[in-house]
Design a protein around this motif. Structure first.
Motif, PDB file in Angstrom:
ATOM      1  N   THR A 267      -0.635 -31.973  31.752  1.00  0.00           N
ATOM      2  CA  THR A 267      -0.635 -30.552  31.357  1.00  0.00           C
ATOM      3  C   THR A 267      -1.525 -30.349  30.129  1.00  0.00           C
ATOM      4  O   THR A 267      -2.226 -29.343  30.018  1.00  0.00           O
ATOM      5  N   ARG A 268      -1.520 -31.334  29.200  1.00  0.00           N
ATOM      6  CA  ARG A 268      -2.372 -31.194  28.017  1.00  0.00           C
ATOM      7  C   ARG A 268      -3.842 -31.115  28.441  1.00  0.00           C
ATOM      8  O   ARG A 268      -4.591 -30.255  28.001  1.00  0.00           O
ATOM      9  N   ASN A 269      -4.255 -32.058  29.391  1.00  0.00           N
ATOM     10  CA  ASN A 269      -5.637 -32.039  29.898  1.00  0.00           C
ATOM     11  C   ASN A 269      -5.955 -30.683  30.526  1.00  0.00           C
ATOM     12  O   ASN A 269      -7.037 -30.132  30.336  1.00  0.00           O
ATOM     13  N   ALA A 270      -4.983 -30.160  31.323  1.00  0.00           N
ATOM     14  CA  ALA A 270      -5.192 -28.891  32.021  1.00  0.00           C
ATOM     15  C   ALA A 270      -5.401 -27.757  31.012  1.00  0.00           C
ATOM     16  O   ALA A 270      -6.331 -26.937  31.155  1.00  0.00           O
ATOM     17  N   VAL A 271      -4.553 -27.731  29.994  1.00  0.00           N
ATOM     18  CA  VAL A 271      -4.659 -26.673  28.975  1.00  0.00           C
ATOM     19  C   VAL A 271      -6.007 -26.775  28.268  1.00  0.00           C
ATOM     20  O   VAL A 271      -6.722 -25.781  28.092  1.00  0.00           O
ATOM     21  N   GLU A 272      -6.381 -28.019  27.911  1.00  0.00           N
ATOM     22  CA  GLU A 272      -7.638 -28.210  27.186  1.00  0.00           C
ATOM     23  C   GLU A 272      -8.841 -27.818  28.043  1.00  0.00           C
ATOM     24  O   GLU A 272      -9.853 -27.360  27.524  1.00  0.00           O
TER      25      GLU A 272
END
Ligand code: ADP
Length: 682
Positions: A579-584
């Motif tokens: 999710t962090r990768n997706a948000v970034e």
């Protein structure tokens, strides 16, 4: 060499050989390598050289022998005929001499003379007539009336000469061509005291002589003739045809006064070579011998080729066995060891001489797992063999070590199972490396968790700030309430303020605790995890990540999902990373696109069914060149990125028997998806 490849090679090795064969291989190889004596072919060649002249000489010799035999037979038969004639003439001479005595003692008269001679003439058909001639050679009596050729002067003279000589003798009266046949005359002068009173003359037909004296079987096979001293033919008998001149014999027939010869000429031709039975069989046998020699030669050549191939194979296998790091152990159907290779002996520290022939329990079995060995052995002997299993063996010095065993049936050349072949790998080193790897991985995961938290620190501070500020304002409010008149203190309001402060303090504590649990180093622990609960519990952290980037989050989780058997914290870390990768990735996206969607569904078509989690963003997406290296450690396109996130996520998912993949989102952006097998115990 990989264990599977070694195992494959061994399987093929077993198919062609039995343990006994392997065992005997060194002996066999020594025997095979023995060089054949060079004189072996020399002896065969010499025998052949001697054999062929003998085979050719034999029929020739046989023909010669037969020829000699026929010749000798002819000589013997001719001699026999000559003897018969001589005997018959001798008997006749005796009869005539007896008659002479009677005639000398008194003239018998014609009638009596004839009666007396009748039996003699009947017994000797070759004797034509017997005459009694007076002293002047005048015919007085004749035994019969058979006409005889007139005797010429010379013959009369002969008679008188006989009388003069006073001895009995023979005369020859050759026949005339186309006329009478040759006659043989026997004249016996008769004396009364010293007075010559006449001559008794017997006339023989030479042709009748041959007819009467020569037996039919002899006449059938031979042309027989009588010739005089000048070789003039007097008579001939050839019942079976003319002689061929191959087997001939001449036998003198010496009579007083006449020298005749008996000439025989066989009608048989020379013995022919091929119809000869001996020749036929010799040729046949020789051909048979030649064929068998050729077949033998071919067979020997084939065997030699097979021997060479076998020798090569044996050397190859011996080298392979000795160079293998994999231990090899063959057992018969009762579990007795029939073969071990050097690697196996080295592994367990016991020499091959001690191991071969040994029956269970084996000295390399560790006492604490004895029951398991016995159980496995009985399973193996019943044919229920697991192709590979791990266990522990002990070396001669008592040291334990883990082994990986591949077991397969040992089949002999006739397809019959003779035992079991096991290949064993000492996996101590592998185990050590695996342990080290696992520890490294755990450390890395812990560091990654710390890094995640580091990245989240400011957000965390902000997040903690809220409850702290709330606590501060609630406690300030409470203090303010307390500062008033003690009787007028609104206790209900005070209680409410303190309760709210306490709730905020609990919330702050909750945040700190979840950070602590997430970060602390721990051993992986599997439990039944509901992905719905898991995602809902990390949702606040995800929101914390999303908020600074103004990304909204949508959860789309199916209610009746089966649980998965997993390590909760590892999965939380995966979800947080993705999710962090997706948000970034959506950092620079238009505001209407800043949407993070988490979908959790069930794929019931597979076995076992898979729980699927999709993290869907509408960010910048992943170009192909990045896609290829996405999961490589330390690969990052971000200035501050560590590049370990996806690598750790994939290891964690694969550790749970699942799969982590990604694909383009048709609406723009990327979909990361991981699947986990649903637990059967659900
Ligand atoms: P880091 O995030 O530290 O760079 P990761 O292993 O998590 O390390 O990611 C590796 C790279 O993969 C990232 O630098 C990024 O380029 C790419 N990436 C990962 N997730 C996404 C995503 N959802 N959208 C686009 N690119 C992504």
């Amino acid at each position: 060499m990989p264990a599977a490849a070694v195992h494959y090679a061994l399987l093929h090795f077993e198919k062609a050989s039995t343990p006994m064969m392997i065992h005997a291989s060194s002996k066999l190889s020594a025997a095979l390598s023995g060089r054949r004596p060079p004189w072996r072919w020399l002896a065969v060649t010499l025998l052949m050289v001697l054999f062929f002249p003998t085979v050719l000489w034999l029929p020739w010799q046989a023909q010669r022998l037969e020829s000699n035999e026929r010749q000798e037979q002819l000589i013997a038969d001719t001699l026999w005929v000559e003897q018969t004639i001589r005997f018959q003439l001798g008997r006749d001479e005796e009869s005539i001499s007896l008659l002479a005595t009677e005639v000398a003692s008194g003239q018998p008269g014609l009638k009596k003379f004839r009666e007396r001679l009748l039996p003699v003439l009947r017994n000797s058909r070759e004797l034509l007539r017997i005459d009694w001639l007076g002293p002047q050679g005048k015919l007085i009596y004749a035994s019969n009336d058979i006409a005889l050729p007139e005797l010429g002067d010379s013959d009369t003279n002969l008679s008188s000469t006989a009388a003069n000589n006073k001895i009995a003798r023979y005369f020859l009266l050759p026949g005339r061509p186309g006329g009478t046949s040759s006659l043989l005359l026997y004249e016996l002068p008769v004396f009364k005291g010293a007075d010559y009173i006449g001559t008794l003359r017997a006339s023989y037909s030479l042709s009748l002589l041959l007819e009467e004296m020569v037996p039919w079987w002899f006449a059938q096979d031979n042309e027989i003739s009588i010739v005089d001293a000048d070789d003039t033919l007097l008579t001939r008998r050839s019942a079976g045809g003319s002689g061929r001149g191959i087997y001939t014999h001449r036998r003198p027939l010496e009579l007083p006064g006449v020298t005749l010869s008996l000439r025989t000429n066989s009608i048989k031709s020379a013995p022919k070579l091929l119809p000869n039975l001996l020749v036929g069989s010799v040729v046949l046998l020789s051909l048979g011998l030649l064929w068998s020699l050729w077949a033998l030669w071919r067979d020997i050549n084939r065997r030699i080729a097979a021997e060479v191939a076998l020798r090569q194979q044996i050397s190859f296998r011996t080298a392979m066995e000795n160079s293998l790091l994999t231990g090899l152990r063959a057992r018969d159907l009762t579990g007795r060891v029939t073969y071990v290779n050097p690697a196996f002996c080295q592994m367990v520290g016991i020499p091959a001489e001690q191991l071969v022939g040994m029956a269970p329990p084996m000295p390399y079995w560790a006492p604490e797992v004895m029951d398991a060995y016995q159980q496995r052995l009985s399973q193996v002997l019943q044919g229920k063999v697991a192709p590979q299993h791990e266990t522990v063996f002990q070396r001669a010095n008592g040291e334990r070590f883990p082994v990986l065993i591949f077991e397969s049936p040992l089949v002999d050349a006739s397809g019959k199972q003779t035992g079991w072949m096991g290949s064993l790998l000492d996996i101590s080193d592998r185990r050590r490396v695996e342990d080290l790897n696992r520890q490294q991985q755990e450390k890395l995961q812990a560091s990654a968790r710390l890094a995640t938290m580091g990245e989240m620190a400011s957000t965390l501070a902000h997040e903690l700030n809220q409850p702290l500020a709330a606590i501060s304002s609630y406690t300030t409010g409470a203090l303010n309430l307390l500062e008033g008149e003690p009787d007028k203190i609104d206790t209900a309001m005070l209680k409410q303020a303190l309760e709210k402060a306490s709730a905020q303090a609990q919330r702050a504590g909750q945040i700190i605790r979840s950070v602590h649990t997430f970060v602390k180093k721990r051993e992986p622990m599997r439990e039944l995890v509901s992905l719905k609960t898991l995602i809902e519990s990390v949702a606040p952290l995800i929101e914390m990540q999303a908020r600074p980037f103004f990304v909204s989050m949508i959860l789309n989780i199916r209610a009746d999902l089966p649980p998965v058997l997993a390590d909760r914290v590892l999965l939380e870390q995966v979800v947080l990373n993705l999710t962090r990768n997706a948000v970034e990735a959506m950092r620079d996206a238009a505001s209407e696109k800043r949407m993070l969607r988490i979908v959790v569904r069930l794929d019931a078509d597979t076995l076992p069914p898979q729980v699927i989690v999709e993290i869907i963003d509408r960010g910048h997406g992943i170009p192909d060149e990045v896609s290829e290296r996405l999961f490589s450690p330390f690969f990052s396109t971000k200035a501050e990125g560590m590049g370990m996130g996806l690598n750790i996520c994939r290891s964690a998912i694969e550790f749970h028997g699942g799969l982590l993949t990604h694909r383009h989102n048709p609406q723009g952006g990327t979909v990361f998806q991981f699947s986990l097998p649903a637990s059967e115990t659900a």
